[in-house]
Design an enzyme around this catalytic site. Structure first.
Site, PDB file in Angstrom:
ATOM      1  N   SER A 131      17.023   7.991 -23.625  1.00  0.00           N
ATOM      2  CA  SER A 131      17.041   9.028 -24.647  1.00  0.00           C
ATOM      3  C   SER A 131      18.006   8.636 -25.774  1.00  0.00           C
ATOM      4  CB  SER A 131      17.408  10.370 -24.009  1.00  0.00           C
ATOM      5  OG  SER A 131      17.213  11.433 -24.899  1.00  0.00           O
ATOM      6  N   HIS A 173      11.358  10.042 -26.132  1.00  0.00           N
ATOM      7  CA  HIS A 173      10.581  11.266 -25.840  1.00  0.00           C
ATOM      8  C   HIS A 173       9.355  11.280 -26.758  1.00  0.00           C
ATOM      9  CE1 HIS A 173      13.903  12.933 -23.455  1.00  0.00           C
ATOM     10  NE2 HIS A 173      14.711  12.608 -24.454  1.00  0.00           N
ATOM     11  N   GLU A 200       8.558   9.317 -22.207  1.00  0.00           N
ATOM     12  CA  GLU A 200       9.435   9.640 -21.089  1.00  0.00           C
ATOM     13  C   GLU A 200       9.011   8.887 -19.828  1.00  0.00           C
ATOM     14  OE1 GLU A 200       9.428  13.884 -20.724  1.00  0.00           O
ATOM     15  OE2 GLU A 200      10.583  14.185 -22.578  1.00  0.00           O
TER      16      GLU A 200
END
Length: 294
Positions: A131, A173, A200
């Site tokens: 992330s 994401h 993800e």
């Protein structure tokens, strides 16, 4: 003259599996040396760093890592602490957690800790990030921006990253948060840079800044706008952008891609339709065998 060590990045799109097969995290531990690894977790981007350290330390220990320590500078000044640099210097693998990537840039980039991360990468330690920890890998990092499918003028902002992966903008994401538009708007304005969007539970494993393989349940999206036509230099703020002629690549698990030439090198199918290629009995047997050996 001895050969230079292979440089390795594992750039994860976030929300990687932590309770099932843990394919992506298992790959990190293996790249870092498995049972002989020495791992450092950097939870600085997170608002709950203690929980992050606890979760990843537990997972990495279960996967065979004998040593997991945490490095979490609370201020930019703390990133100058020589003891922090020493911890990174002794690691075979460094894992940067998710959270706020702008915080990572403010506290780490351009500090002795940032230099230690670059040094670790150059000597062959694997650097992984999920992330926010994925975004910080590039030289120019997406620090904020609007989501959606349509690229729009000035909808995103770039900030300095660690510079481990030059020539590429990384987003995470990607499919889950519909970030196609903001990535495309950024490469339209900087067509010399490749755009890389990572889903993800998916990772781009990159060696020597060139060869990328994909691991995990989603895909890595690469957009090459070097020969595209765009009105990015003319469009007003928030206007939809013209981007014509960009080349896009959607790369699932099993794909190998050359980032220098922006071309597919190889692909091995990982998601074959077993209902078509084999009988149900054979499929059930294979599933049971895999479960028993997990």
């Amino acid at each position: 003259m001895p050969e230079s060590p292979r440089r390795s990045l594992l750039i994860i799109g976030g929300a990687e599996d932590k309770v099932g097969r843990v394919t992506v995290l298992r790959r990190f531990v293996r790249l870092a040396g498995g049972r002989s690894s020495r791992l450092v977790v950097i939870p600085t981007a997170s608002s709950v760093p203690d929980e992050v350290v606890d979760v990843y330390s537990t997972i990495f220990t279960r996967l065979g890592a004998p040593e997991v320590t945490a490095v979490d500078p609370p201020t930019r000044q703390a990133s100058s602490d020589p003891q922090i640099a020493e911890q990174v210097d002794g690691a075979t693998g460094i894992f940067i957690s998710g959270g706020n990537q702008l915080k990572l840039s403010q506290l780490i980039v351009g500090t002795p800790l940032g230099t230690a991360l670059l040094r670790a990468y150059q000597r062959g330690a694997v650097i992984a990030g999920t992330s926010a920890g994925a975004s910080i890998m590039s030289q120019f990092m997406i620090s904020m921006g609007d989501e959606g499918v349509t690229p729009r003028q000035r909808s995103s902002q770039l900030t300095a990253g660690l510079g481990l992966l030059p020539g590429v903008i990384v987003d995470q994401h990607f499919d889950q948060r519909a970030r196609y538009g903001r990535l495309l708007s950024l490469v339209a304005g900087s067509p010399n840079l490749l755009g890389m969007g990572i889903d993800e539970d998916t990772a781009a494993e990159i060696h020597d800044e060139r060869t990328m393989t994909v691991v995990g349940s989603g895909a890595v999206f690469v957009v090459d706008a070097r020969t595209a036509t765009t009105d990015a230099h003319l469009a007003r703020r928030d206007a939809p952008l013209l981007v014509s002629g960009a080349v896009v690549h959607t790369l699932p698990y099993g794909a190998t891609f050359d980032l220098e030439s922006a071309t597919l090198v190889d692909f091995v199918e990982k998601y074959a339709d077993t209902a078509v290629t084999s009988s149900r009995d054979r499929h059930d047997t294979a599933t049971a065998a895999a479960a028993l050996h997990h």
